[in-house]
Design an enzyme around this catalytic site. Structure first.
Site, PDB file in Angstrom:
ATOM      1  N   ASP A 167      -5.713  -3.687  -2.553  1.00  0.00           N
ATOM      2  CA  ASP A 167      -4.764  -3.481  -1.345  1.00  0.00           C
ATOM      3  C   ASP A 167      -3.949  -4.532  -0.842  1.00  0.00           C
ATOM      4  O   ASP A 167      -4.816  -5.608  -0.616  1.00  0.00           O
ATOM      5  CB  ASP A 167      -5.500  -2.669  -0.254  1.00  0.00           C
ATOM      6  CG  ASP A 167      -4.480  -1.788   0.469  1.00  0.00           C
ATOM      7  OD1 ASP A 167      -3.330  -2.372   1.133  1.00  0.00           O
ATOM      8  OD2 ASP A 167      -4.496  -0.499   0.560  1.00  0.00           O
ATOM      9  N   SER A 220       0.949  -1.237   0.002  1.00  0.00           N
ATOM     10  CA  SER A 220      -0.050   0.018  -0.031  1.00  0.00           C
ATOM     11  C   SER A 220       0.903   1.296  -0.289  1.00  0.00           C
ATOM     12  O   SER A 220       1.713   1.400  -0.760  1.00  0.00           O
ATOM     13  CB  SER A 220      -0.967   0.027   1.097  1.00  0.00           C
ATOM     14  OG  SER A 220      -2.024   0.778   1.096  1.00  0.00           O
TER      15      SER A 220
END
Length: 277
Positions: free
Chosen positions: A164, A52
């Site tokens: 993610d 991320s």
């Protein structure tokens, strides 16, 4: 794409220092402060694994950008701007609209063009699998790793949908095991104290759910690092806080200074063993 190696495993090129950079939204800006503190001591990671925001910072670092330049990226090219809203895709912000922002800082768009090895963790949202990218096109992997569900649209790579990386692995230490003598972990997504009054929107509940799941999965892996930095004070900032970037960076810097003695000792120690100090 690659599968993580086991620490001490055969057939992998050895690197002195590897650094794990977690996700955390805007709180991941603290990674830049950590890198700034390390650089002032002449310490630079030889290998990076990120998820991320950690993937974004990791890519910028691996491309050779200075901490000041990295902070400039988040200040001027924030992926959270309303102009990047998605109108017809499964997410609030269209990841496709932030590609140009990354191209300014990663013009070669290639893992192979980076100055040091980089491993980026993503989630195959259809198959429910963790995937680690370390070769090929760089920007799609960075976007995929930072595509938080409901907020960012999934990123398509070779016909697969990725979201993610923190969903399945917010602390990707595995890609560095067997490749690095010393592993430094930085976790920028602390488990905040919240109250019922704080969870009044769907996004707030989603964010809290992700935080709980990610922290409980990540914490047991801290002991697999030689040194772990968990910057204090990050819990006061939200995932999408873009107004306090300098403050967040400074928190990471201060946290690294607090652990610098241990970091310097670990890096300077004889490397005839792969066991954590």
């Amino acid at each position: 794409m690659t599968e993580p190696a086991s620490r001490g495993g055969p057939g992998t090129k050895r690197h002195t220092l590897g650094i794990v950079l977690s996700g955390g939204g805007s709180r991941g800006i603290a990674h830049i402060g950590v890198l700034r503190a390390l650089g002032e001591q002449g310490i630079h990671p030889h290998c990076i694994a990120g998820t991320s925001t950690g993937a974004i910072v990791g890519a910028l670092c691996a491309a050779g950008h200075s901490p000041a330049r990295m902070l400039e990226f988040f200040r001027t090219e924030s992926p959270f701007r309303l102009s990047k809203l998605s109108l017809s895709k499964p997410g609030i912000i269209d990841t496709a609209k932030v590609v140009a922002s990354f191209e300014k800082y990663l013009p070669e768009n290639s893992f192979e063009a980076l100055l040091r090895p980089l491993f980026i963790t993503c989630t195959d949202i259809i198959l429910g699998q963790r995937v680690v990218f370390d070769s090929g096109l760089l920007i799609p992997a960075v976007l995929a790793s930072s595509s938080m569900p409901m907020v960012f649209t999934p990123t398509e790579i070779d016909g697969r949908w990725f979201s993610d990386g923190g969903i399945v692995d917010n602390f990707p230490v595995e890609p560095l095991e067997g490749r690095c003598d010393i592993i430094l972990g930085v976790y920028a997504s602390p488990l905040r104290a919240v109250h019922q009054a704080d969870l009044t929107t769907s996004i707030a509940v989603l964010q809290r759910s992700l935080e709980v799941g990610m922290f409980l999965a990540a914490a047991p892996k801290f002991e697999r690092c030689d040194v772990v930095i968990c910057p204090k004070g990050l819990s006061q900032y939200g995932t999408f806080d873009t107004r306090h970037l300098e403050e967040i960076e400074a928190i990471g810097y201060a946290a690294a200074l607090e652990r610098m003695e241990s970091i310097v000792a670990a890096v300077a120690a004889p490397r005839d063993s792969c066991s954590p100090a």
